[in-house]
Design a protein around this motif. Structure first.
Motif, PDB file in Angstrom:
ATOM      1  N   ASP A  73       0.842  -1.205   0.000  1.00 59.27           N
ATOM      2  CA  ASP A  73       0.000   0.000   0.000  1.00 59.27           C
ATOM      3  C   ASP A  73       0.878   1.257   0.000  1.00 59.27           C
ATOM      4  N   ALA A  74       1.965   1.206   0.789  1.00 58.65           N
ATOM      5  CA  ALA A  74       2.872   2.353   0.857  1.00 58.65           C
ATOM      6  C   ALA A  74       3.558   2.596  -0.485  1.00 58.65           C
ATOM      7  N   MET A  75       3.694   1.522  -1.272  1.00 59.21           N
ATOM      8  CA  MET A  75       4.313   1.641  -2.597  1.00 59.21           C
ATOM      9  C   MET A  75       3.274   1.937  -3.672  1.00 59.21           C
ATOM     10  N   HIS A  76       2.019   2.133  -3.240  1.00 59.58           N
ATOM     11  CA  HIS A  76       0.901   2.421  -4.147  1.00 59.58           C
ATOM     12  C   HIS A  76       0.756   1.320  -5.200  1.00 59.58           C
ATOM     13  N   SER A  77       0.955   0.072  -4.739  1.00 54.29           N
ATOM     14  CA  SER A  77       0.793  -1.087  -5.618  1.00 54.29           C
ATOM     15  C   SER A  77      -0.483  -1.829  -5.254  1.00 54.29           C
ATOM     16  N   THR A  78      -1.269  -2.162  -6.264  1.00 57.39           N
ATOM     17  CA  THR A  78      -2.464  -2.966  -6.038  1.00 57.39           C
ATOM     18  C   THR A  78      -2.061  -4.426  -6.183  1.00 57.39           C
ATOM     19  N   VAL A  79      -1.971  -5.108  -5.057  1.00 58.24           N
ATOM     20  CA  VAL A  79      -1.429  -6.468  -5.033  1.00 58.24           C
ATOM     21  C   VAL A  79      -2.420  -7.408  -4.364  1.00 58.24           C
ATOM     22  N   GLU A  80      -2.592  -8.572  -4.954  1.00 57.63           N
ATOM     23  CA  GLU A  80      -3.406  -9.623  -4.337  1.00 57.63           C
ATOM     24  C   GLU A  80      -2.463 -10.570  -3.600  1.00 57.63           C
ATOM     25  N   ILE A  81      -2.786 -10.868  -2.351  1.00 56.97           N
ATOM     26  CA  ILE A  81      -1.932 -11.707  -1.518  1.00 56.97           C
ATOM     27  C   ILE A  81      -2.650 -13.010  -1.208  1.00 56.97           C
ATOM     28  N   GLU A  82      -2.006 -14.124  -1.545  1.00 61.47           N
ATOM     29  CA  GLU A  82      -2.579 -15.444  -1.276  1.00 61.47           C
ATOM     30  C   GLU A  82      -1.654 -16.229  -0.365  1.00 61.47           C
ATOM     31  N   ARG A  83      -2.234 -17.005   0.511  1.00 59.79           N
ATOM     32  CA  ARG A  83      -1.488 -17.803   1.498  1.00 59.79           C
ATOM     33  C   ARG A  83      -1.768 -19.283   1.297  1.00 59.79           C
ATOM     34  N   ASP A  84      -0.697 -20.069   1.264  1.00 60.75           N
ATOM     35  CA  ASP A  84      -0.828 -21.520   1.095  1.00 60.75           C
ATOM     36  C   ASP A  84       0.003 -22.205   2.177  1.00 60.75           C
ATOM     37  N   ASP A  85      -0.672 -22.791   3.171  1.00 56.20           N
ATOM     38  CA  ASP A  85       0.011 -23.431   4.294  1.00 56.20           C
ATOM     39  C   ASP A  85       0.449 -24.842   3.925  1.00 56.20           C
ATOM     40  N   GLY A  86       1.751 -25.093   3.963  1.00 56.55           N
ATOM     41  CA  GLY A  86       2.289 -26.421   3.725  1.00 56.55           C
ATOM     42  C   GLY A  86       2.738 -27.058   5.024  1.00 56.55           C
ATOM     43  N   ALA A  87       3.249 -28.269   4.935  1.00 55.43           N
ATOM     44  CA  ALA A  87       3.685 -28.987   6.134  1.00 55.43           C
ATOM     45  C   ALA A  87       4.905 -28.336   6.763  1.00 55.43           C
ATOM     46  N   ASP A  88       5.840 -27.873   5.935  1.00 58.01           N
ATOM     47  CA  ASP A  88       7.101 -27.336   6.446  1.00 58.01           C
ATOM     48  C   ASP A  88       7.243 -25.831   6.273  1.00 58.01           C
ATOM     49  N   GLU A  89       6.439 -25.237   5.419  1.00 60.73           N
ATOM     50  CA  GLU A  89       6.575 -23.819   5.164  1.00 60.73           C
ATOM     51  C   GLU A  89       5.242 -23.246   4.695  1.00 60.73           C
ATOM     52  N   VAL A  90       5.168 -21.933   4.733  1.00 59.41           N
ATOM     53  CA  VAL A  90       3.977 -21.224   4.254  1.00 59.41           C
ATOM     54  C   VAL A  90       4.397 -20.400   3.046  1.00 59.41           C
ATOM     55  N   LEU A  91       3.707 -20.612   1.931  1.00 60.60           N
ATOM     56  CA  LEU A  91       3.980 -19.846   0.718  1.00 60.60           C
ATOM     57  C   LEU A  91       3.006 -18.673   0.650  1.00 60.60           C
ATOM     58  N   ILE A  92       3.565 -17.470   0.564  1.00 66.60           N
ATOM     59  CA  ILE A  92       2.742 -16.277   0.357  1.00 66.60           C
ATOM     60  C   ILE A  92       3.045 -15.761  -1.039  1.00 66.60           C
ATOM     61  N   SER A  93       2.015 -15.718  -1.873  1.00 63.10           N
ATOM     62  CA  SER A  93       2.191 -15.325  -3.268  1.00 63.10           C
ATOM     63  C   SER A  93       1.577 -13.950  -3.506  1.00 63.10           C
ATOM     64  N   LEU A  94       2.328 -13.120  -4.208  1.00 64.24           N
ATOM     65  CA  LEU A  94       1.860 -11.789  -4.577  1.00 64.24           C
ATOM     66  C   LEU A  94       1.565 -11.778  -6.071  1.00 64.24           C
ATOM     67  N   SER A  95       0.456 -11.199  -6.452  1.00 69.34           N
ATOM     68  CA  SER A  95       0.124 -11.063  -7.865  1.00 69.34           C
ATOM     69  C   SER A  95      -0.466  -9.687  -8.109  1.00 69.34           C
ATOM     70  N   GLY A  96      -0.243  -9.186  -9.303  1.00 65.40           N
ATOM     71  CA  GLY A  96      -0.722  -7.860  -9.636  1.00 65.40           C
ATOM     72  C   GLY A  96       0.138  -7.256 -10.730  1.00 65.40           C
ATOM     73  N   ALA A  97      -0.108  -5.996 -11.021  1.00 64.88           N
ATOM     74  CA  ALA A  97       0.638  -5.318 -12.086  1.00 64.88           C
ATOM     75  C   ALA A  97       1.891  -4.650 -11.524  1.00 64.88           C
ATOM     76  N   ASN A  98       2.913  -4.561 -12.357  1.00 69.01           N
ATOM     77  CA  ASN A  98       4.133  -3.821 -12.029  1.00 69.01           C
ATOM     78  C   ASN A  98       4.787  -4.281 -10.733  1.00 69.01           C
ATOM     79  N   LEU A  99       5.039  -5.587 -10.645  1.00 61.64           N
ATOM     80  CA  LEU A  99       5.687  -6.124  -9.450  1.00 61.64           C
ATOM     81  C   LEU A  99       7.210  -6.178  -9.577  1.00 61.64           C
TER      82      LEU A  99
END
Length: 205
Positions: A73-99
């Motif tokens: 938000d501080a970077m004025h980026s419109t980003v969708e954040i998704e969370r995927d909980d795995g057994a050993d780690e958590v993957l957080i994926s960012l998607s959107g324009a101009n990343l």
């Protein structure tokens, strides 16, 4: 925050139903008793079940996601954040324009942001969390690039019978090279140098 209401013959039963719905353990929720059970007249007339409201408390990953939202938000980026909980780690994926600005040169900015995200998550967690941060599948594409590079350089080393020193890489990227060439019949790998200039050497066996 996610919250549900449930009823049961007892408060305990109503809470158990709520935990199943939320898929959470009791130490991860806040329970508010809205109505105590009553047997009513002769145990039949006017009997009421217990009613509770159970609220899922934020965990370390929730705080990490909130942190990332603040950063983008501080970077004025419109980003969708998704969370995927795995057994050993958590993957957080960012998607959107101009990343591209979030990824940086060879993922250096993304690595730095991942480091900070892990600090935030573990500061608010009673267990160790390992968070992998990705943007527009950069890490998958980078892995494929590095594995292809490994194959090419291993072939060149085998043909020329000379060791090849790759450009400096992060520890996670060096690990990809080592893993790809582990068990190769003609070459072996090792790392040399000091951070941030540590690099992989593909050497003849």
């Amino acid at each position: 925050m996610k919250r549900v209401e449930a009823t049961g013959k007892s408060v305990e039963e109503a809470v158990r139903k709520s935990l199943v719905t939320l898929g959470a353990s009791e130490d991860r929720v806040k329970v508010t008793v809205l109505e105590q059970p009553s047997k009513g007249l002769f145990g039949l007339i006017g009997a009421k079940e217990a009613r509770v409201q159970v609220e899922l408390l934020p965990d370390g990953v929730d705080h990490a996601v909130a942190f990332l939202q603040e950063v983008t938000d501080a970077m004025h980026s419109t980003v969708e954040i998704e969370r995927d909980d795995g057994a050993d780690e958590v993957l957080i994926s960012l998607s959107g324009a101009n990343l591209g600005m979030l990824i940086g040169r060879r993922g250096q900015t993304l690595d730095a942001l991942q480091y900070l995200t892990n600090i935030v998550a573990n500061r608010h967690s009673d267990r160790h969390l390992r968070i992998v941060l990705d943007a527009e599948q950069f890490r998958k594409r980078r892995r494929e690039t590095l594995e292809a590079l490994s194959d090419r350089m291993a072939l060149r080393a085998a043909k020329t019978r000379k060791d090849i020193v790759l450009e400096p890489m992060s520890a996670s990227e060096r690990k990809i090279i080592h893993a790809k060439l582990q068990g190769h019949p003609q070459v072996r790998t090792y790392s040399q140098g000091d951070e941030p200039n540590r690099c992989v050497v593909i050497a003849i066996k």
